[in-house]
Design an enzyme around this catalytic site. Structure first.
Site, PDB file in Angstrom:
ATOM      1  N   ASP A   1      16.634  17.085  -2.881  1.00 25.35           N
ATOM      2  CA  ASP A   1      17.870  17.239  -2.098  1.00 25.35           C
ATOM      3  C   ASP A   1      18.921  17.991  -2.909  1.00 25.35           C
ATOM      4  O   ASP A   1      19.639  18.838  -2.388  1.00 25.35           O
ATOM      5  CB  ASP A   1      18.447  15.871  -1.710  1.00 25.35           C
ATOM      6  CG  ASP A   1      17.484  15.037  -0.887  1.00 25.35           C
ATOM      7  OD1 ASP A   1      16.566  15.617  -0.277  1.00 25.35           O
ATOM      8  OD2 ASP A   1      17.648  13.801  -0.849  1.00 25.35           O
TER       9      ASP A   1
ATOM     10  N   SER B   1       0.821  -1.233   0.000  1.00 20.54           N
ATOM     11  CA  SER B   1       0.000   0.000   0.000  1.00 20.54           C
ATOM     12  C   SER B   1       0.852   1.279   0.000  1.00 20.54           C
ATOM     13  O   SER B   1       0.717   2.141   0.864  1.00 20.54           O
ATOM     14  CB  SER B   1      -1.024   0.007   1.140  1.00 20.54           C
ATOM     15  OG  SER B   1      -0.443  -0.343   2.374  1.00 20.54           O
TER      16      SER B   1
END
Length: 346
Positions: free
Chosen positions: A301, A33
């Site tokens: 990042d 999930s």
């Protein structure tokens, strides 16, 4: 004017993780999930995920952790001198920890890890489907960072004091709020730049109290479209307009009145929005053919790393933005948060 850079000018503190990059399919995401594009903390139901990817798939290991990635990218953009970037975080006394130490050395950053043997070095499964990436972080050792055991030590705090610019990803809010506040207060009291990232929707939702304790110290706030939407909802901004969100985030209370907050919000391939002074500007990203995108893991990042590389040199914000977009563009054409030997940026 370009500031002459000395070692330890840029300080980062966060979760040092070994990224486990794996290309999966939708069935795999559904089984655990996972959303195609998300960042979550591993729960018990994900234990099997880590075992399965290593058993069934070809995996690539890369040194990761959001803050550490950004400090490395900043250092890569800077090139010389080495060790402009300092990084603090917690690892285990194990093989993965040794890899992180080695990779930090290769990236020429001055990493000082708190090493403990109760928990193994943290890992992050980066589950790639197409240009999406679903990150599942098992913090383990990274979660064991302790202010009194590391940050407060005289030789470590000296490195904090040497810095002019500080960057801590929001992810670290789940680990050591007191460490973040100590650094943030030092920055504010000395009129230095403290930067933070919203990092993930779950930080804005479930670690809202910690985030709002640090936000008054934040001079530069980063986030992407998903995070800023979650932040706006949690803060009752009553708008979904990204420029409005940037403006409202900028206007939140601030401790150091000498610097007005700068808010930088990325939107994938769409323009990056920046609230600075009384302006809100949009900056287009570097155009790229979708087929040249290897994976988007590390793009955010890298964006921050590029931005910081110019911020530490006191460059204008437009130049910071240019470097941020350049670095992100390079990273998405490679696997993981990896980079060529030298940047082609000036």
């Amino acid at each position: 004017s370009t500031a002459v850079l000395i070692p330890n000018t840029l300080f980062g503190m966060g979760n040092p993780l070994l990224d486990i990059l794996v290309v999966v399919d939708k069935d795999f995401l559904d089984k655990y999930s996972l959303k195609p594009n998300d960042q979550i903390l591993a729960e018990d139901k994900h234990k099997a995920l880590f075992e399965e990817i290593v058993k069934k798939f070809k995996v690539d290991y890369h040194a990761g952790g959001a803050t550490q990635n950004s400090i490395k990218i900043a250092q890569w953009m800077i090139q010389e001198p080495h060790n402009v970037g300092t990084f603090f975080g917690c690892i285990g006394k194990d093989k993965f920890g040794e890899i992180l130490k080695q990779k930090a050395k290769e990236a020429h950053i001055d990493a000082h890890y708190y090493e403990q043997d109760e928990e193994p070095t943290g890992t992050c499964a980066a589950c790639i489907t197409g240009t999406n990436r679903s990150l599942v972080a098992n913090l383990a050792a990274a979660n064991c960072y302790k202010k009194d055991k590391h940050l407060d030590l005289e030789e470590n705090w000296k490195l904090v004091e040497k810095a002019k610019v500080y960057y801590i990803a929001g992810f670290f809010l789940t680990v050591s709020l007191e460490s973040i506040l100590k650094v943030a207060k030092h920055a504010a009291e000395n009129n230095k730049l403290f930067c933070m990232n919203l990092s993930a929707p779950f930080i804005c939702q479930f670690f809202k109290d910690n985030l709002m304790q640090v936000l008054p110290y934040v001079d530069v706030l980063f986030g992407n479209e998903m995070e800023s939407a979650a932040f706006a909802k949690e803060q009752d901004f009553d708008t979904t307009d990204i420029k409005e969100i940037a403006k409202k985030a900028q206007a939140l209370p601030k401790v150091n009145k000498k610097r007005q907050r700068i808010v930088v919000l990325t939107q994938g391939k769409d323009d990056t929005v920046m609230a600075h002074g009384d302006k809100i500007d949009a900056f287009p990203v570097v155009k790229i053919d979708p087929k040249d995108i290897v994976d988007t893991n590390g793009a955010g990042d890298a964006f921050v790393g590029g931005f910081l590389s110019q911020l530490v040199r006191d460059k204008p914000l437009e130049q910071c933005m240019k470097a941020a977009h350049y670095a992100a563009n390079v990273i998405i054409q490679r696997g993981g948060c990896t980079f060529p030997e030298k940047p082609d940026f000036n």
